[in-house]
Design a protein around this motif. Structure first.
Motif, PDB file in Angstrom:
ATOM      1  N   ASP A  30    -104.172 114.660   5.380  1.00 27.25           N
ATOM      2  CA  ASP A  30    -103.881 114.773   6.811  1.00 27.25           C
ATOM      3  C   ASP A  30    -102.459 115.227   7.123  1.00 27.25           C
ATOM      4  O   ASP A  30    -101.799 114.671   7.995  1.00 27.25           O
ATOM      5  N   TYR A  41     -97.765 112.995   6.985  1.00 22.24           N
ATOM      6  CA  TYR A  41     -98.987 112.918   6.193  1.00 22.24           C
ATOM      7  C   TYR A  41     -99.408 111.466   6.028  1.00 22.24           C
ATOM      8  O   TYR A  41     -98.661 110.541   6.347  1.00 22.24           O
ATOM      9  N   ALA A  42    -100.630 111.285   5.539  1.00 20.40           N
ATOM     10  CA  ALA A  42    -101.162 109.952   5.291  1.00 20.40           C
ATOM     11  C   ALA A  42    -101.187 109.705   3.782  1.00 20.40           C
ATOM     12  O   ALA A  42    -101.364 110.633   2.995  1.00 20.40           O
ATOM     13  N   GLU A  44    -103.105 106.978   1.125  1.00 21.25           N
ATOM     14  CA  GLU A  44    -104.116 105.936   1.002  1.00 21.25           C
ATOM     15  C   GLU A  44    -104.139 105.425  -0.436  1.00 21.25           C
ATOM     16  O   GLU A  44    -104.153 106.217  -1.383  1.00 21.25           O
ATOM     17  N   ARG A  53    -103.936 102.137   3.918  1.00 24.43           N
ATOM     18  CA  ARG A  53    -103.603 103.490   4.364  1.00 24.43           C
ATOM     19  C   ARG A  53    -102.449 103.428   5.360  1.00 24.43           C
ATOM     20  O   ARG A  53    -102.457 102.606   6.261  1.00 24.43           O
ATOM     21  N   ASN A  54    -101.493 104.329   5.169  1.00 27.18           N
ATOM     22  CA  ASN A  54    -100.436 104.536   6.150  1.00 27.18           C
ATOM     23  C   ASN A  54    -100.621 105.956   6.669  1.00 27.18           C
ATOM     24  O   ASN A  54    -100.503 106.913   5.906  1.00 27.18           O
ATOM     25  N   ASP A  55    -100.913 106.062   7.948  1.00 29.37           N
ATOM     26  CA  ASP A  55    -101.174 107.368   8.557  1.00 29.37           C
ATOM     27  C   ASP A  55     -99.919 108.124   8.949  1.00 29.37           C
ATOM     28  O   ASP A  55    -100.015 109.266   9.367  1.00 29.37           O
ATOM     29  N   GLU A  56     -98.763 107.509   8.839  1.00 23.53           N
ATOM     30  CA  GLU A  56     -97.559 108.120   9.389  1.00 23.53           C
ATOM     31  C   GLU A  56     -96.393 108.096   8.395  1.00 23.53           C
ATOM     32  O   GLU A  56     -95.342 107.523   8.647  1.00 23.53           O
TER      33      GLU A  56
END
Length: 151
Positions: A30, A41-42, A44, A53-56
């Motif tokens: 992402d 980016y993410a 996981e 998961r860290n999406d940021e």
């Protein structure tokens, strides 16, 4: 071992699997940019009983470079004594590397929310790769993943 993921159109990811336990993995995905100064980016983490998961996660142009850190580990394929640590500027992603007997590198990947995130959680998994060629391949794959795209 790293596995570039087949993506749709212009989206792709990168999965890093532990050579000792293929159920343990780190996935970069992402990726996007708002401007020329950063890539978001993410990350996981997956292991038996764990999914985080860290999406940021943000890579800033002035940040210490994850790719340079991984390339240095690959260059030192004969080993080193103490743990080496890298983290992004906001400490959302941290990587700790230790050299193991038999020419292997243990990379402990830790994700946590950015400082303004809530919950105060963190999660870690450890992937083991061969020193030298697998580390060089990982560095090249991460470089490709993080490469800036036209806005």
């Amino acid at each position: 071992m790293t596995i570039p993921d087949a993506g749709t159109d212009d989206e792709s990811g990168l999965t890093i699997r532990c050579r000792d336990d293929l159920t343990v993995s780190v996935r970069f995905s992402d990726r996007f940019s708002f401007d020329q100064d950063s890539v978001h980016y993410a990350v996981e983490l997956e292991a038996p009983g764990l999914s985080a998961r860290n999406d940021e996660v943000v890579a800033w142009v002035w940040d210490s470079d994850l790719v340079a850190f991984l390339e240095e580990l690959a260059t030192d394929f004969r080993g080193w004594s103490d743990a080496r640590v890298w983290q992004n500027d906001e400490r959302a992603l941290m990587v700790s590397a230790t050299f193991r007997p038999g020419g292997h590198v243990a990379l402990t990947w830790t994700v946590r929310p950015r400082p303004w995130g809530s919950g105060g959680w963190s999660a870690s998994v450890t992937t083991v790769l061969e020193a030298g060629e697998q580390m060089a391949s990982l560095a090249a794959d991460v470089r490709y993943f993080l490469a800036a795209r036209p806005l």
